[in-house]
Write a protein that holds these residues in place. Structure first.
Motif, PDB file in Angstrom:
ATOM      1  N   TRP A 144      -7.419   2.115  -1.772  1.00  0.00           N
ATOM      2  CA  TRP A 144      -8.331   1.114  -1.349  1.00  0.00           C
ATOM      3  C   TRP A 144      -8.177   0.298  -0.178  1.00  0.00           C
ATOM      4  O   TRP A 144      -7.205   0.160   0.436  1.00  0.00           O
ATOM      5  CB  TRP A 144      -7.825  -0.130  -2.415  1.00  0.00           C
ATOM      6  CG  TRP A 144      -7.989   0.165  -4.062  1.00  0.00           C
ATOM      7  CD1 TRP A 144      -7.222   0.417  -4.968  1.00  0.00           C
ATOM      8  CD2 TRP A 144      -9.459   0.539  -4.605  1.00  0.00           C
ATOM      9  NE1 TRP A 144      -7.790   0.750  -6.189  1.00  0.00           N
ATOM     10  CE2 TRP A 144      -8.972   0.935  -6.077  1.00  0.00           C
ATOM     11  CE3 TRP A 144     -10.709   0.559  -4.182  1.00  0.00           C
ATOM     12  CZ2 TRP A 144      -9.740   1.177  -7.012  1.00  0.00           C
ATOM     13  CZ3 TRP A 144     -11.785   0.824  -5.152  1.00  0.00           C
ATOM     14  CH2 TRP A 144     -11.377   1.201  -6.381  1.00  0.00           C
ATOM     15  N   GLY A 150     -11.530  -4.940   0.500  1.00  0.00           N
ATOM     16  CA  GLY A 150     -12.237  -4.083  -0.211  1.00  0.00           C
ATOM     17  C   GLY A 150     -12.139  -4.096  -1.738  1.00  0.00           C
ATOM     18  O   GLY A 150     -12.964  -3.403  -2.321  1.00  0.00           O
ATOM     19  N   GLU A 203     -17.578   3.454  -2.073  1.00  0.00           N
ATOM     20  CA  GLU A 203     -17.835   1.779  -3.093  1.00  0.00           C
ATOM     21  C   GLU A 203     -18.402   2.245  -4.436  1.00  0.00           C
ATOM     22  O   GLU A 203     -19.070   3.090  -4.359  1.00  0.00           O
ATOM     23  CB  GLU A 203     -18.883   1.176  -2.206  1.00  0.00           C
ATOM     24  CG  GLU A 203     -18.237   0.600  -0.575  1.00  0.00           C
ATOM     25  CD  GLU A 203     -18.949  -0.218  -0.185  1.00  0.00           C
ATOM     26  OE1 GLU A 203     -20.299  -0.832  -0.655  1.00  0.00           O
ATOM     27  OE2 GLU A 203     -18.648  -0.827   0.929  1.00  0.00           O
ATOM     28  N   THR A 257     -17.650  -6.094  -5.440  1.00  0.00           N
ATOM     29  CA  THR A 257     -17.441  -4.729  -4.800  1.00  0.00           C
ATOM     30  C   THR A 257     -16.074  -4.210  -4.782  1.00  0.00           C
ATOM     31  O   THR A 257     -15.235  -4.890  -4.281  1.00  0.00           O
ATOM     32  CB  THR A 257     -18.133  -4.606  -3.402  1.00  0.00           C
ATOM     33  OG1 THR A 257     -19.680  -5.093  -3.739  1.00  0.00           O
ATOM     34  CG2 THR A 257     -18.307  -3.278  -2.740  1.00  0.00           C
ATOM     35  N   ARG A 259     -14.055  -0.920  -2.433  1.00  0.00           N
ATOM     36  CA  ARG A 259     -14.267   0.182  -1.325  1.00  0.00           C
ATOM     37  C   ARG A 259     -12.865   0.690  -1.159  1.00  0.00           C
ATOM     38  O   ARG A 259     -11.700   0.175  -1.139  1.00  0.00           O
ATOM     39  CB  ARG A 259     -14.689  -0.457  -0.267  1.00  0.00           C
ATOM     40  CG  ARG A 259     -14.978   0.382   0.961  1.00  0.00           C
ATOM     41  CD  ARG A 259     -15.540  -0.326   2.068  1.00  0.00           C
ATOM     42  NE  ARG A 259     -14.928  -1.446   2.545  1.00  0.00           N
ATOM     43  CZ  ARG A 259     -15.215  -2.762   2.512  1.00  0.00           C
ATOM     44  NH1 ARG A 259     -16.364  -2.960   1.745  1.00  0.00           N
ATOM     45  NH2 ARG A 259     -14.430  -3.675   2.915  1.00  0.00           N
TER      46      ARG A 259
END
Length: 268
Positions: A144, A150, A203, A257, A259
């Motif tokens: 991550w 993220g 993502e 979100t 990512r």
């Protein structure tokens, strides 16, 4: 800075599924699409956890065989019980990432999902992965994007926690794993002696049906943030819940979100 914490509880497979497993599965699909490994490959899944990547490899990558390894016996038992395929040779082992129970040059693809940052000696782990991959094979992993914010729902949790307890700032993954950036991961691969690696973002959306859907996994103890949450006295945990509820906008559905940085190298 140490990468370990007294709140890194990884023993409960079912609890981890609620906290991270559902998002790991979505990410694993995107990762395999990006990796584009050949069909009929012999795979190693290092740090298999509850089996998210292992099962996605079975479903999407047409493997010849898979060895799935984790240091947690509970996770290995969970993954073994949840994974079966009569046409693929499957093997689950409890082992240390720094001493893999595999011969040299014995797999075509070695992959590791969301675990390398928790390995105490990451360079040694990458060198072990390189040892077991055949020439021309793929070595890959993903983590991550903690330093870059993220992991949206984790960030929201730690922001609320730090507002109530300044000591929580030392426990957040962004502080503990500053190397989880393209530059940091490339440098790590170079230190391990790997061929030049490709690093790319992947993502997904983490959508929670309600605030309670977001909050409940933090109360189950599997992972750094949940480990911290369950360590709190009941009144402080209740205050943290209300602070997080306010921060994310109340009881309705909420989405963040997530990512990751994915890395791959073709072995010489």
């Amino acid at each position: 800075m140490s990468t370990t914490s007294r709140h890194d509880a990884w023993a409960a497979g079912d609890a981890y599924e609620r906290y991270m497993g559902r998002w790991s599965r979505l990410l694993a699909v995107r990762f395999l699409d990006w990796l584009a490994a050949p069909a009929g490959a012999a795979w190693l899944d290092l740090g298999c956890g509850t089996g998210a990547l292992t099962q996605t490899i079975l479903a999407r990558a047409s493997p010849r065989s898979i060895v799935a390894i984790d240091q947690s016996a509970d996770f290995v038992a969970h993954a073994r019980a949840a994974t079966s395929d009569e046409e693929v040779r499957m093997r689950f082992d409890v082992a240390d990432a720094r001493k893999l129970p595999l011969p040299d040059a014995s797999v075509d693809v070695a992959a590791s999902a969301l675990v390398l940052n928790f390995v105490p000696d990451r360079v040694a782990a990458l060198r072990e992965l390189a040892r077991v991959v055949r020439p021309g094979g793929l070595l890959s992993f993903y983590v991550w994007d903690y330093p870059g914010g993220g992991m949206g729902f984790m960030n929201a949790f730690w922001k609320a926690a730090i507002a109530l307890d300044l000591n929580a700032a030392e426990l957040g993954e962004g502080r503990r794993f500053p190397f989880c950036t393209p530059e940091g991961l490339s440098a790590l691969c170079a230190e391990a002696g790997l061929p030049p690696a490709t690093v790319a973002p992947i993502e997904i959306e983490t959508r929670f049906s309600s605030f309670e859907d977001l909050w409940l996994p933090f109360t189950l103890g599997a992972g750094p943030a949940p480990g911290y949450c369950v360590s709190l006295p009941e009144d402080k945990r209740a205050a943290l819940k209300e602070r997080l509820r306010r921060d994310v906008g109340g009881d309705g559905p909420v989405s963040f979100t997530a990512r990751a940085w994915a890395v791959k190298a073709t072995m010489a």
